[in-house]
Design a protein around this motif. Structure first.
Motif, PDB file in Angstrom:
ATOM      1  N   ILE A  69       3.423 -88.509 -49.688  1.00  0.00           N
ATOM      2  CA  ILE A  69       2.682 -89.018 -50.852  1.00  0.00           C
ATOM      3  C   ILE A  69       3.668 -89.406 -51.954  1.00  0.00           C
ATOM      4  CG2 ILE A  69       1.094 -88.379 -52.711  1.00  0.00           C
ATOM      5  CD1 ILE A  69      -0.370 -86.627 -50.563  1.00  0.00           C
ATOM      6  N   GLY A  70       4.648 -88.550 -52.216  1.00  0.00           N
ATOM      7  CA  GLY A  70       5.673 -88.859 -53.209  1.00  0.00           C
ATOM      8  C   GLY A  70       6.492 -90.071 -52.813  1.00  0.00           C
ATOM      9  N   MET A 127       1.669 -79.427 -44.755  1.00  0.00           N
ATOM     10  CA  MET A 127       1.433 -79.687 -46.181  1.00  0.00           C
ATOM     11  C   MET A 127       2.701 -80.223 -46.850  1.00  0.00           C
ATOM     12  SD  MET A 127      -0.796 -76.378 -47.268  1.00  0.00           S
ATOM     13  CE  MET A 127      -2.157 -76.850 -48.299  1.00  0.00           C
ATOM     14  N   MET A 128       3.837 -79.646 -46.484  1.00  0.00           N
ATOM     15  CA  MET A 128       5.104 -80.135 -47.039  1.00  0.00           C
ATOM     16  C   MET A 128       5.313 -81.598 -46.677  1.00  0.00           C
ATOM     17  SD  MET A 128       7.952 -77.136 -46.634  1.00  0.00           S
ATOM     18  CE  MET A 128       9.179 -77.928 -47.676  1.00  0.00           C
ATOM     19  N   ALA A 157       5.057 -77.290 -54.826  1.00  0.00           N
ATOM     20  CA  ALA A 157       4.215 -78.458 -54.549  1.00  0.00           C
ATOM     21  C   ALA A 157       4.660 -79.647 -55.404  1.00  0.00           C
ATOM     22  CB  ALA A 157       2.748 -78.118 -54.800  1.00  0.00           C
ATOM     23  N   ILE A 158       4.887 -79.403 -56.672  1.00  0.00           N
ATOM     24  CA  ILE A 158       5.357 -80.466 -57.568  1.00  0.00           C
ATOM     25  C   ILE A 158       6.750 -80.920 -57.154  1.00  0.00           C
ATOM     26  CG2 ILE A 158       6.002 -80.976 -59.966  1.00  0.00           C
ATOM     27  CD1 ILE A 158       3.814 -78.839 -60.744  1.00  0.00           C
ATOM     28  N   TYR A 159       7.614 -79.956 -56.880  1.00  0.00           N
ATOM     29  CA  TYR A 159       8.991 -80.247 -56.494  1.00  0.00           C
ATOM     30  C   TYR A 159       9.048 -81.123 -55.247  1.00  0.00           C
ATOM     31  CZ  TYR A 159      13.751 -79.614 -54.895  1.00  0.00           C
ATOM     32  OH  TYR A 159      15.024 -79.847 -54.460  1.00  0.00           O
ATOM     33  N   LEU A 180       8.062 -70.944 -47.765  1.00  0.00           N
ATOM     34  CA  LEU A 180       7.488 -69.870 -48.587  1.00  0.00           C
ATOM     35  C   LEU A 180       6.625 -70.396 -49.733  1.00  0.00           C
ATOM     36  CD1 LEU A 180       7.291 -66.799 -49.101  1.00  0.00           C
ATOM     37  CD2 LEU A 180       9.242 -67.074 -50.644  1.00  0.00           C
ATOM     38  N   GLY A 181       7.059 -71.435 -50.391  1.00  0.00           N
ATOM     39  CA  GLY A 181       6.293 -71.983 -51.503  1.00  0.00           C
ATOM     40  C   GLY A 181       4.952 -72.570 -51.103  1.00  0.00           C
TER      41      GLY A 181
END
Length: 156
Positions: A149-150, A142-143, A54-56, A113-114
């Motif tokens: 957002i980033g 979600m990805m 998520a952070i990545y 997967l993450g």
């Protein structure tokens, strides 16, 4: 884009797939051995990847937002592997009913997967039965949302 930035961008968008593939290989290996320690480490790795991914992916969006390619171009370049994963997912899991191609159907599973844990958690708020196809679809969404957002954050 300059050559070094192009290579960096390609690597950045492929990391989710590579991490998912490695974790999947470790899980397959874990099925061949009986080691509680190994399974504990795999569970820890999966949990860490769920948080890290998520952070990545937010940071990848931020990176592409900072490249100054133009809005549409930056979003498309940053999500090209994501788009391929989504297309393969729709084709292999929603259109093909029988005889799925094991290699093609594994690509989107590795890529998201993450986010599958986050997706399952979100879906559990709305239903008692969690379907794998819904998990994969929501994980893809979600990805995309985190990337955007980033990306938007970098534009400021």
């Amino acid at each position: 884009m300059k050559n070094s930035k192009t290579i960096k961008a390609i690597i950045l968008v492929l990391v989710p797939y590579l991490a998912g593939a490695v974790i999947s290989m470790l899980l397959n290996y874990g099925l061949t051995i009986e080691s509680p320690t190994f399974w504990s480490l795999i569970n820890l790795l999966i949990y860490a990847w769920q948080i890290g991914s998520a952070i990545y992916w937010f940071l990848v969006g931020k990176y592409f937002g900072g490249l100054k390619l133009g809005k549409l171009k930056g979003i498309i370049y940053g999500n090209i592997a994501w788009g391929i994963s989504l297309i393969l997912f729709v084709w292999q899991f929603m259109m093909v009913q029988e005889n799925r191609n094991i290699i093609l159907s594994s690509i989107p599973q590795h890529y998201i997967l993450g986010f599958s844990g986050w997706s399952s958690m979100l879906l559990s708020f709305f239903t008692q039965t969690i379907d794998g196809i819904n998990v994969m679809l929501v994980a893809h969404l979600m990805m995309l949302a985190l990337f955007l957002i980033g990306y938007k954050y970098a534009e400021k």
